[in-house]
Design an enzyme around this catalytic site. Structure first.
Site, PDB file in Angstrom:
ATOM      1  N   ARG A 157       0.897  -1.572  -0.102  1.00  0.00           N
ATOM      2  CA  ARG A 157      -0.294   0.136  -0.212  1.00  0.00           C
ATOM      3  C   ARG A 157       0.930   1.477  -0.210  1.00  0.00           C
ATOM      4  NH1 ARG A 157      -2.544  -3.561   3.608  1.00  0.00           N
ATOM      5  NH2 ARG A 157      -0.491  -3.193   4.784  1.00  0.00           N
ATOM      6  N   ILE A 158       1.928   1.700   0.905  1.00  0.00           N
ATOM      7  CA  ILE A 158       2.770   2.592   1.277  1.00  0.00           C
ATOM      8  C   ILE A 158       3.225   2.602  -0.121  1.00  0.00           C
ATOM      9  CG2 ILE A 158       4.240   3.946   2.785  1.00  0.00           C
ATOM     10  CD1 ILE A 158       2.994   1.987   5.146  1.00  0.00           C
ATOM     11  N   ARG A 238      11.915   0.058   8.813  1.00  0.00           N
ATOM     12  CA  ARG A 238      12.171  -0.289   8.909  1.00  0.00           C
ATOM     13  C   ARG A 238      13.846  -0.214   9.463  1.00  0.00           C
ATOM     14  NH1 ARG A 238       8.039   0.351  10.717  1.00  0.00           N
ATOM     15  NH2 ARG A 238       6.644  -1.079  11.988  1.00  0.00           N
ATOM     16  N   GLU A 267      16.758   2.062  17.533  1.00  0.00           N
ATOM     17  CA  GLU A 267      15.880   3.073  17.730  1.00  0.00           C
ATOM     18  C   GLU A 267      15.690   3.477  19.734  1.00  0.00           C
ATOM     19  OE1 GLU A 267      12.606   3.138  16.125  1.00  0.00           O
ATOM     20  OE2 GLU A 267      12.828   3.332  14.027  1.00  0.00           O
ATOM     21  N   HIS A 286      11.436   8.014  14.218  1.00  0.00           N
ATOM     22  CA  HIS A 286      10.416   7.624  13.601  1.00  0.00           C
ATOM     23  C   HIS A 286       8.807   8.127  13.635  1.00  0.00           C
ATOM     24  CE1 HIS A 286       9.618   2.654  13.296  1.00  0.00           C
ATOM     25  NE2 HIS A 286       8.148   3.162  13.119  1.00  0.00           N
TER      26      HIS A 286
HETATM   27  C1  GLV Z   1       4.938   2.884  12.006  1.00  0.00           C
HETATM   28  O1  GLV Z   1       6.240   2.611  11.589  1.00  0.00           O
HETATM   29  C2  GLV Z   1       4.343   1.342  11.419  1.00  0.00           C
HETATM   30  O2  GLV Z   1       4.661   0.686  11.458  1.00  0.00           O
HETATM   31  O3  GLV Z   1       2.857   1.743  11.828  1.00  0.00           O
HETATM   32  C1  GLV Z   2       3.238  -2.214   4.696  1.00  0.00           C
HETATM   33  O1  GLV Z   2       2.636  -1.657   5.164  1.00  0.00           O
HETATM   34  C2  GLV Z   2       1.880  -1.100   3.365  1.00  0.00           C
HETATM   35  O2  GLV Z   2       0.874  -0.827   4.250  1.00  0.00           O
HETATM   36  O3  GLV Z   2       2.626  -0.974   2.618  1.00  0.00           O
END
Ligand code: GLV
Ligand code: GLV
Length: 326
Positions: A157-158, A238, A267, A286
């Protein structure tokens, strides 16, 4: 009947706490900093549910003590701080908060990309220190974003949301992932590449994969060496995915023009870490999902996951759905 007991490892959005308090007795760790592991060990013994942050290690030794625990609800999309296999073996579902933070995180990856390319942080730091260099042909020159090639590693997604933003900058978008996604390739005009060719051809490289132990130091010295001279590396995923000694090498040898990191390993970053001496390395603590609205949505989803688990229902967003197959 006694209400179930839950522990929240941090204070979260009040309406989310209220929702939980309707069905459970709630205790909240009051400090802004994470609870120490020994406090988690002690608390986990007598609660039915726990709401965790990515800073709380929930490993198998802690789960050994969790005699009555029915659910772990993590307020994050990632959950590598939790031993998922150990939780699954004990029949404990683990919730997480995917989806709601996608756009916010992609915005931030983009903020880092732009800031690193155009030296925003470095320039701002100079001005704050009373140094306003006179306009000059070579003063604080950076790299163009417009028209450059962006390599995205991890196309969930991201990663896709980052690709979508690249269209406005007329970038060429390359991606690498375990699986090709031909529909997304068409929609986002992204080109699938094997890792070698993505590293060789990208001006900007941004990481968007989950962390797993198999991917520890996935971006190592050899991978940095493969990158284009003067590339810019961005990590909002990460810290453990990157060998930071190798990154230091890439910065010191000027293999990379800049790097921008929102995550580190460990971290917090040790305060004497040599990467901190380099003005072309941007490091933030973060915060990629840290918009007020998104944190509220994450808290509400974490509450829903927690409540479902306490009620013995399937979690709306479960990180270990295999727990329901046994
Ligand atoms: C942030 O790093 C998360 O995993 O939501
Ligand atoms: C991974 O967690 C994403 O949302 O792409």
């Amino acid at each position: 009947m006694n209400k179930p007991r839950v522990w929240l490892t941090r204070s979260i959005y009040a309406p989310a706490v209220q929702k939980i308090a309707e069905i459970a007795e709630v205790e909240i760790w009051p400090a802004e900093s994470p609870p120490p592991p020994e406090v988690i060990l002690e608390k986990i013994e007598d609660v039915d549910g726990i709401l965790t942050m990515l800073t709380d290690p929930i490993k198998s030794n802690i789960l050994d003590r969790a005699a009555r625990l029915k659910v772990i609800s993590q307020m994050a999309v990632g959950f590598d701080n939790i031993d998922i296999e150990a939780a699954t073996r004990r029949g404990i579902p683990v919730g997480h908060t995917p989806g709601v933070l996608t756009e916010t995180t992609a915005d931030f990856a983009w903020a880092l990309l732009m800031a690193a390319a155009r030296r925003v942080v470095e320039a701002d730091r100079e001005v704050h220190q009373g140094i306003w260099r006179a306009w000059g042909p070579d003063v604080l020159t950076g790299k163009d974003v417009y028209g450059a090639t962006l390599g995205i590693i991890g196309f969930g997604r991201i990663g896709k949301a980052v690709a979508r933003r690249a269209a406005g900058f007329s970038m060429k978008v390359l991606y690498h992932a375990r699986k090709r996604d031909e529909q997304a390739e068409q929609e986002l005009k992204a080109e699938y590449r094997d890792l070698d060719s993505l590293l060789q051809d990208s001006d900007f490289i941004s990481l968007h994969t989950y962390y797993t132990p198999q991917l520890h130091h996935f971006i190592n010295r050899q991978r940095f060496a493969q990158m284009k001279d003067g590339a810019i590396f961005i990590n909002t995923a990460r810290g453990g995915l990157v060998d930071h000694e190798a990154l230091l090498w890439a910065i010191e040898t000027k293999k990379l023009a800049a790097a921008a990191l929102d995550v580190f390993d460990p971290e917090p970053i040790p305060d004497n870490h040599p990467l901190l001496n380099h003005p072309n390395v941007i490091i933030t603590p973060h915060i990629a999902s840290a918009s007020t609205q998104t944190r509220q949505k994450m808290a509400l989803i974490a509450a829903d996951n927690l409540i479902a688990g306490l009620n013995g229902k399937r979690l709306p967003y479960c990180a270990n759905p295999q727990v329901y197959n046994v």
